[in-house]
Structures are given as C-alpha cells and as structure tokens.
Design a protein around this motif. Structure first.
Motif, mmCIF file in Angstrom:
data_model
loop_
_atom_site.group_PDB
_atom_site.id
_atom_site.type_symbol
_atom_site.label_atom_id
_atom_site.label_comp_id
_atom_site.label_asym_id
_atom_site.label_seq_id
_atom_site.Cartn_x
_atom_site.Cartn_y
_atom_site.Cartn_z
ATOM 1 N N THR A 177 0.856 -1.180 0.000
ATOM 2 C CA THR A 177 0.000 0.000 0.000
ATOM 3 C C THR A 177 0.897 1.236 0.000
ATOM 4 O OG1 THR A 177 -1.691 -1.175 1.226
ATOM 5 C CG2 THR A 177 -1.806 1.210 1.264
ATOM 6 N N ALA A 178 0.540 2.218 -0.831
ATOM 7 C CA ALA A 178 1.382 3.407 -0.956
ATOM 8 C C ALA A 178 0.545 4.624 -1.304
ATOM 9 C CB ALA A 178 2.446 3.187 -2.029
ATOM 10 N N ALA A 179 1.110 5.787 -1.057
ATOM 11 C CA ALA A 179 0.508 7.065 -1.441
ATOM 12 C C ALA A 179 1.649 8.023 -1.727
ATOM 13 C CB ALA A 179 -0.378 7.602 -0.320
ATOM 14 N N SER A 180 1.353 9.126 -2.386
ATOM 15 C CA SER A 180 2.391 10.106 -2.677
ATOM 16 C C SER A 180 1.937 11.496 -2.242
ATOM 17 C CB SER A 180 2.736 10.110 -4.168
ATOM 18 O OG SER A 180 1.679 10.679 -4.912
ATOM 19 N N PHE A 181 2.907 12.353 -2.027
ATOM 20 C CA PHE A 181 2.647 13.746 -1.698
ATOM 21 C C PHE A 181 3.772 14.569 -2.302
ATOM 22 C CE2 PHE A 181 3.384 17.489 0.933
ATOM 23 C CZ PHE A 181 2.128 18.088 0.867
ATOM 24 N N VAL A 182 3.449 15.554 -3.101
ATOM 25 C CA VAL A 182 4.449 16.414 -3.712
ATOM 26 C C VAL A 182 4.529 17.693 -2.897
ATOM 27 C CG1 VAL A 182 5.100 17.677 -5.793
ATOM 28 C CG2 VAL A 182 4.014 15.422 -5.985
ATOM 29 N N LEU A 183 5.707 17.974 -2.363
ATOM 30 C CA LEU A 183 5.873 19.144 -1.507
ATOM 31 C C LEU A 183 6.121 20.421 -2.310
ATOM 32 C CD1 LEU A 183 6.041 20.248 1.361
ATOM 33 C CD2 LEU A 183 8.458 19.684 1.357
ATOM 34 N N ASN A 184 7.117 20.396 -3.217
ATOM 35 C CA ASN A 184 7.385 21.630 -3.954
ATOM 36 C C ASN A 184 7.234 21.485 -5.459
ATOM 37 O OD1 ASN A 184 9.715 20.430 -4.912
ATOM 38 N ND2 ASN A 184 11.102 21.673 -3.697
ATOM 39 N N GLY A 185 7.190 20.294 -5.988
ATOM 40 C CA GLY A 185 6.924 20.083 -7.400
ATOM 41 C C GLY A 185 8.046 20.449 -8.346
ATOM 42 N N PHE A 186 9.224 20.758 -7.852
ATOM 43 C CA PHE A 186 10.315 21.166 -8.733
ATOM 44 C C PHE A 186 11.056 19.977 -9.326
ATOM 45 C CE2 PHE A 186 14.647 22.606 -9.624
ATOM 46 C CZ PHE A 186 14.355 23.617 -10.531
ATOM 47 N N GLY A 187 11.239 18.915 -8.550
ATOM 48 C CA GLY A 187 11.985 17.754 -9.016
ATOM 49 C C GLY A 187 11.197 16.922 -10.016
ATOM 50 N N LYS A 188 11.881 16.019 -10.665
ATOM 51 C CA LYS A 188 11.249 15.115 -11.624
ATOM 52 C C LYS A 188 10.898 13.816 -10.906
ATOM 53 C CE LYS A 188 12.093 18.141 -14.735
ATOM 54 N NZ LYS A 188 11.951 19.341 -13.958
ATOM 55 N N SER A 189 9.758 13.248 -11.268
ATOM 56 C CA SER A 189 9.348 11.999 -10.631
ATOM 57 C C SER A 189 8.918 11.004 -11.687
ATOM 58 C CB SER A 189 8.210 12.243 -9.642
ATOM 59 O OG SER A 189 7.060 12.690 -10.328
ATOM 60 N N GLN A 190 8.931 9.761 -11.299
ATOM 61 C CA GLN A 190 8.507 8.669 -12.160
ATOM 62 C C GLN A 190 7.661 7.739 -11.304
ATOM 63 O OE1 GLN A 190 9.712 8.299 -15.441
ATOM 64 N NE2 GLN A 190 8.295 6.621 -15.709
ATOM 65 N N GLY A 191 6.439 7.468 -11.730
ATOM 66 C CA GLY A 191 5.619 6.480 -11.047
ATOM 67 C C GLY A 191 4.603 7.009 -10.052
ATOM 68 N N LEU A 192 4.611 8.314 -9.780
ATOM 69 C CA LEU A 192 3.671 8.821 -8.775
ATOM 70 C C LEU A 192 2.226 8.745 -9.250
ATOM 71 C CD1 LEU A 192 5.462 11.926 -7.222
ATOM 72 C CD2 LEU A 192 5.441 9.544 -6.464
ATOM 73 N N VAL A 193 1.983 8.916 -10.537
ATOM 74 C CA VAL A 193 0.611 8.828 -11.051
ATOM 75 C C VAL A 193 0.064 7.419 -10.823
ATOM 76 C CG1 VAL A 193 -0.826 8.922 -13.119
ATOM 77 C CG2 VAL A 193 0.898 10.683 -12.720
ATOM 78 N N GLN A 194 0.885 6.408 -11.076
ATOM 79 C CA GLN A 194 0.449 5.030 -10.850
ATOM 80 C C GLN A 194 0.160 4.786 -9.369
ATOM 81 O OE1 GLN A 194 2.800 1.931 -12.621
ATOM 82 N NE2 GLN A 194 2.025 0.406 -11.205
ATOM 83 N N ILE A 195 1.003 5.296 -8.494
ATOM 84 C CA ILE A 195 0.756 5.142 -7.054
ATOM 85 C C ILE A 195 -0.555 5.820 -6.683
ATOM 86 C CG2 ILE A 195 1.553 5.874 -4.768
ATOM 87 C CD1 ILE A 195 4.408 5.364 -5.762
ATOM 88 N N ASP A 196 -0.781 7.020 -7.199
ATOM 89 C CA ASP A 196 -2.027 7.733 -6.901
ATOM 90 C C ASP A 196 -3.248 7.000 -7.449
ATOM 91 O OD1 ASP A 196 -0.605 9.668 -5.579
ATOM 92 O OD2 ASP A 196 -0.631 11.102 -7.231
ATOM 93 N N GLU A 197 -3.135 6.414 -8.629
ATOM 94 C CA GLU A 197 -4.265 5.700 -9.246
ATOM 95 C C GLU A 197 -4.557 4.364 -8.559
ATOM 96 O OE1 GLU A 197 -6.356 6.336 -11.965
ATOM 97 O OE2 GLU A 197 -5.623 8.387 -11.905
ATOM 98 N N LEU A 198 -3.496 3.585 -8.294
ATOM 99 C CA LEU A 198 -3.682 2.223 -7.772
ATOM 100 C C LEU A 198 -3.531 2.114 -6.258
ATOM 101 C CD1 LEU A 198 -1.687 0.263 -10.502
ATOM 102 C CD2 LEU A 198 -4.150 0.739 -10.414
ATOM 103 N N GLY A 199 -2.816 3.055 -5.669
ATOM 104 C CA GLY A 199 -2.590 2.993 -4.226
ATOM 105 C C GLY A 199 -1.616 1.916 -3.814
ATOM 106 N N THR A 200 -0.754 1.498 -4.767
ATOM 107 C CA THR A 200 0.217 0.452 -4.455
ATOM 108 C C THR A 200 1.598 0.811 -4.982
ATOM 109 O OG1 THR A 200 -0.306 -0.773 -6.477
ATOM 110 C CG2 THR A 200 -1.498 -1.408 -4.477
#
Length: 115
Positions: A61-84
């Motif tokens: 089980t997982a969730a994400s939180f973006v604090l400042n949005g400046f860095g590049k990320s990979q996979g956060l959309v999938q975590i937000d959609e699936l919760g895993t």
C-alpha cells in the motif's frame, strides 16, 4: 551540531522510533547509496527496498505527496491511481531519473524471474 527534530520536542506520527531512529530500523527495509565523484560527475542514487518479498507480486500500500513540485518523478501517477507500490524507491538527480527508472525495471523483471 545538527539535531533530529525529536530533540526539539516535535513528534511526527504516532509510532515510536527504532533504536537508531532510521528507516532501516523497520524489519525487512534495506537502503543502499552510491555516490560518484570524478572530474565530470558529482552525483548519486539512494535506493530503498521496502520489503524482502517480491513487491511486484506482493504489492505494498502506498501514497504520494508532492511538496514543492520542482523535481522530476517517475511512477507517482500510478501510485495515486492504484494505491500500491511495486518497485523499490529510488532517489537521484533530475538528469538520471530515466536511467534509474530503467535500472528499476531491469531489477523488477529479474526479481520476478526468481522463484
């Protein structure tokens, strides 16, 4: 001298910290880091393996939180959609996100090939 936030009476969450007050106090969690410093590079990567199990098969089980949005990320959309979460977590610099992503895919495929 740098102090941990708990030294100032601030406690985040409800849990009790482990003996070293580190993420590696959690049973099964592994953390590795590599730094490269030479005439052309000063970079590195930190990888957190959150479980000794095959997390692609036994998703966490997982969730994400973006604090400042400046860095590049990979996979956060999938975590937000699936919760895993289904791969280790890797932290690196912006220009190496793609390279580290490829390495995590390779690791995951190899891990799934194991019994």
């Amino acid at each position: 001298m740098n102090q941990r936030i708990r030294a100032y009476g601030i406690s985040i969450g409800e849990g009790t910290p482990g003996p070293l007050n580190k993420i590696t106090d959690v049973p099964g969690v592994l953390v590795g880091h590599e730094t490269i410093v030479n005439e052309r590079n000063c970079t590195g990567v930190t990888v957190i393996v959150p479980s000794p199990h095959n997390i692609f098969r036994d998703k966490l089980t997982a969730a994400s939180f973006v604090l400042n949005g400046f860095g590049k990320s990979q996979g956060l959309v999938q975590i937000d959609e699936l919760g895993t979460l289904e791969t280790p977590i890797a932290l690196t610099n912006t220009l190496n996100v793609g390279l580290v992503h490829d390495a995590l895919v390779e690791y995951t495929i190899r891990r799934c090939g194991q019994t």
